[in-house]
Design an enzyme around this catalytic site. Structure first.
Site, PDB file in Angstrom:
ATOM      1  N   HIS A   1      -6.337 -85.265  -2.256  1.00  0.00           N
ATOM      2  CA  HIS A   1      -7.329 -84.473  -2.999  1.00  0.00           C
ATOM      3  C   HIS A   1      -8.719 -84.874  -2.530  1.00  0.00           C
ATOM      4  O   HIS A   1      -8.886 -85.844  -1.792  1.00  0.00           O
ATOM      5  CB  HIS A   1      -7.163 -84.632  -4.507  1.00  0.00           C
ATOM      6  CG  HIS A   1      -7.452 -86.016  -5.045  1.00  0.00           C
ATOM      7  ND1 HIS A   1      -6.777 -87.137  -4.618  1.00  0.00           N
ATOM      8  CD2 HIS A   1      -8.346 -86.445  -5.983  1.00  0.00           C
ATOM      9  CE1 HIS A   1      -7.235 -88.188  -5.282  1.00  0.00           C
ATOM     10  NE2 HIS A   1      -8.194 -87.805  -6.102  1.00  0.00           N
TER      11      HIS A   1
ATOM     12  N   HIS B   1     -11.407 -86.125  -4.043  1.00  0.00           N
ATOM     13  CA  HIS B   1     -12.296 -87.150  -4.588  1.00  0.00           C
ATOM     14  C   HIS B   1     -12.629 -88.081  -3.420  1.00  0.00           C
ATOM     15  O   HIS B   1     -11.766 -88.373  -2.578  1.00  0.00           O
ATOM     16  CB  HIS B   1     -11.650 -87.899  -5.750  1.00  0.00           C
ATOM     17  CG  HIS B   1     -11.730 -87.142  -7.053  1.00  0.00           C
ATOM     18  ND1 HIS B   1     -10.851 -87.326  -8.084  1.00  0.00           N
ATOM     19  CD2 HIS B   1     -12.613 -86.186  -7.461  1.00  0.00           C
ATOM     20  CE1 HIS B   1     -11.188 -86.525  -9.091  1.00  0.00           C
ATOM     21  NE2 HIS B   1     -12.255 -85.827  -8.732  1.00  0.00           N
TER      22      HIS B   1
ATOM     23  N   ASP C   1     -13.055 -91.120  -2.656  1.00  0.00           N
ATOM     24  CA  ASP C   1     -12.352 -92.332  -2.233  1.00  0.00           C
ATOM     25  C   ASP C   1     -11.043 -92.022  -1.512  1.00  0.00           C
ATOM     26  O   ASP C   1     -10.350 -92.943  -1.068  1.00  0.00           O
ATOM     27  CB  ASP C   1     -12.114 -93.272  -3.432  1.00  0.00           C
ATOM     28  CG  ASP C   1     -11.429 -92.591  -4.608  1.00  0.00           C
ATOM     29  OD1 ASP C   1     -11.703 -91.398  -4.858  1.00  0.00           O
ATOM     30  OD2 ASP C   1     -10.610 -93.247  -5.282  1.00  0.00           O
ATOM     31  N   HIS C   2     -10.725 -90.736  -1.362  1.00  0.00           N
ATOM     32  CA  HIS C   2      -9.495 -90.370  -0.659  1.00  0.00           C
ATOM     33  C   HIS C   2      -9.746 -89.662   0.672  1.00  0.00           C
ATOM     34  O   HIS C   2      -8.811 -89.422   1.424  1.00  0.00           O
ATOM     35  CB  HIS C   2      -8.609 -89.503  -1.568  1.00  0.00           C
ATOM     36  CG  HIS C   2      -8.161 -90.257  -2.772  1.00  0.00           C
ATOM     37  ND1 HIS C   2      -6.915 -90.809  -2.885  1.00  0.00           N
ATOM     38  CD2 HIS C   2      -8.830 -90.614  -3.901  1.00  0.00           C
ATOM     39  CE1 HIS C   2      -6.823 -91.463  -4.039  1.00  0.00           C
ATOM     40  NE2 HIS C   2      -7.972 -91.357  -4.677  1.00  0.00           N
TER      41      HIS C   2
ATOM     42  N   ASP D   1      -3.978 -89.491  -6.822  1.00  0.00           N
ATOM     43  CA  ASP D   1      -4.229 -90.066  -8.138  1.00  0.00           C
ATOM     44  C   ASP D   1      -3.489 -89.231  -9.177  1.00  0.00           C
ATOM     45  O   ASP D   1      -3.487 -88.006  -9.082  1.00  0.00           O
ATOM     46  CB  ASP D   1      -5.722 -90.027  -8.462  1.00  0.00           C
ATOM     47  CG  ASP D   1      -6.545 -90.926  -7.539  1.00  0.00           C
ATOM     48  OD1 ASP D   1      -5.980 -91.709  -6.782  1.00  0.00           O
ATOM     49  OD2 ASP D   1      -7.781 -90.824  -7.582  1.00  0.00           O
TER      50      ASP D   1
ATOM     51  N   HIS E   1      -4.386 -98.295  -5.841  1.00  0.00           N
ATOM     52  CA  HIS E   1      -5.532 -97.679  -6.530  1.00  0.00           C
ATOM     53  C   HIS E   1      -5.949 -98.548  -7.732  1.00  0.00           C
ATOM     54  O   HIS E   1      -6.199 -98.066  -8.826  1.00  0.00           O
ATOM     55  CB  HIS E   1      -5.179 -96.251  -6.982  1.00  0.00           C
ATOM     56  CG  HIS E   1      -6.400 -95.382  -7.141  1.00  0.00           C
ATOM     57  ND1 HIS E   1      -7.093 -95.267  -8.327  1.00  0.00           N
ATOM     58  CD2 HIS E   1      -7.054 -94.591  -6.256  1.00  0.00           C
ATOM     59  CE1 HIS E   1      -8.110 -94.433  -8.152  1.00  0.00           C
ATOM     60  NE2 HIS E   1      -8.116 -94.015  -6.920  1.00  0.00           N
TER      61      HIS E   1
END
Lengths: 306, 306
Positions: free
Chosen positions: A60, A62, A64-65, A211, A269
């Site tokens: 996805h 976000h 941090d990915h 996540d 995570h």
């Protein structure tokens, strides 16, 4: 197969835990799941060969990915990559690449083949030689894709005792039978592979679910998995906060692993609020529910025996 | 002031040299020059306080100079930043922020004040309390901005001997004179600050010139600088390649430092082709032209005495 955890941190990276990225080493290739900032540096730290990287899956958008994706791609170009690279992820991947290429005046000399998942509510399956990858929507603040890599079943083991009792000489005839070919012995007897091979062996399965809050699709993806890598952002006293932010506690991750019948759980995570001294407590909470749990650390390697 | 080299690598980062980023620590604030991938992690490694970060200057939009910007900004938000942050750089900064905010579903709770340099061919000066930052176009494949930070001149030192000969008692009267105020002594004598202060002292100057070939504007920016941080991508046998790629050799950087009358040269943007064992040769080449040269390393700190 071997898993290399490149980034086990959450939204806010720490010196010990960088943003999400997980490498999966298969014969002849490396797959990358998520590509948080610094993934290319961790890739180097882990001494993985960039030339082996074949596919990148993004869960996805976000930051941090995926904030490390463009840097990894441009570095591959600077390393004179020629062979194509395959990217899989939600709709938006193409627009991101186009925007960043234009802004940073970059041209790729190798092909980047992007497959965007446009209908995020459905299961998506990509078939490859010897394995398939399935994506399913998880339950986060925005739709996040969970992934399952499942190897094709392998032929049964060669049963030497049976071969000997059938009088099959050592050498090429045995090799052919092992590869699934019918052979004729010097004495004229026909032997089928099924006569000397054990039962077909299931392929190995790895699931990567982040996540996400606990959800049914995580259980589907993790069904009988050899390894489940799951969002374990918080300790179990933070269930409400996990619910609010669309994450799982370590205990919820363990419950998913148990329900799915997974063999091993890797928590990842991990929120930046947890220091090294908090880790035994996080691990114990999860192990009370699912004993074969490890708390992932950056650059840790997990072998999956085939 | 203190300089902290966060990333001294070139386009292709290595485990030892990350992409470009240089922190400048001033009283009460930190300025960042370029923000390559991983700058936020290096910022943590260097134990710098994110709350002190006040301004970020981006030289140009090659990836190794700005791919870490969005991650740093989103992390500041997750650390509950409230005070505004100022960004300076070429036209395109706003579009980048807007695109990345939208794609990553991100909202900032603090103000990001962006000043884009639209006319890249002119000198641009930003005035702040106690210092100014000047940007000038360098000579790279795309226009890259070089920067010079120059502190305002400081008042002269307080000359205790003169104060005593004038009969100025220790205490608040001396303090006022030191701050530039005229005072009247108990005996009615008026004393001007100039009577007890030494000559005005020039402010410290730091120049940061990358990415660039040798160019006149680098000399302008580095004029009498206490420290010049300059593109030193290659050893001097690679002059042609430096010319082709718009970079400088370590010797060319040293020539700029000498011509500008800089006090110290810090070589940065070191190509990934150079290993640790190559460093003495790079340094020697530069030092033959400009003796007070250091070859920068990630997380190295350079103090500038005031």
């Amino acid at each position: 197969m071997e898993i290399v955890l490149l980034g086990t941190g959450a939204a806010l990276p720490t010196r010990q835990r960088w943003p999400s990225a997980t490498a999966l080493i298969r014969p002849g290739e490396i797959l990358l799941f998520d590509c948080g900032e610094g993934a290319q540096i961790q890739f180097q730290q882990a001494q993985l060969k960039p030339g082996k990287l074949s596919k990148i899956f993004i869960s996805h958008f976000h930051g941090d990915h995926f904030y490390g994706l463009i840097g990894l791609l441009t570095s591959l170009q600077m390393q004179s990559r020629e062979k194509p690279l395959h990217l899989y992820g939600p709709h938006g991947l193409n627009a991101y690449l186009e925007f960043m290429k234009k802004l940073s005046h970059f041209t790729f000399g190798f092909k980047i083949m992007v497959q965007e998942v446009r209908n995020l509510s459905e299961k998506k399956v990509w078939e490859f030689e010897n394995y398939r990858v399935t994506a399913r929507p998880l339950h986060h603040r925005i739709t996040s894709l969970g992934f399952r890599l499942e190897e094709s079943p392998k032929s049964g083991r060669f049963l030497v005792g049976k071969a000997e009792s059938l009088g099959i000489p050592e050498g090429p005839l045995r090799g052919k039978l092992q590869k699934g070919e019918t052979v004729v012995l010097p004495n004229g007897t026909k032997v089928e592979p099924s006569q000397v091979l054990g039962p077909e062996r299931p392929g190995k399965k790895v699931a990567i679910c982040l996540d996400t809050k606990p959800c049914a699709n995580a259980i589907h993806l993790a069904k009988d998995a050899d390894v489940l890598i799951h969002d374990g952002s918080f300790d179990d006293s933070k269930r409400d906060w996990a619910e609010t932010t669309g994450h799982s506690t370590v205990v919820q991750a363990a419950e998913i692993a148990r329900e799915a019948g997974a063999k091993q759980l890797v928590l990842t995570h991990i929120s930046a609020r947890y220091k090294e001294e908090d880790e035994p407590e996080l691990l114990e909470q999860a192990q009370r529910v699912f004993p074969n749990t490890i708390l992932g650390h950056d650059l840790e390697r997990i072998a999956i025996e085939s």
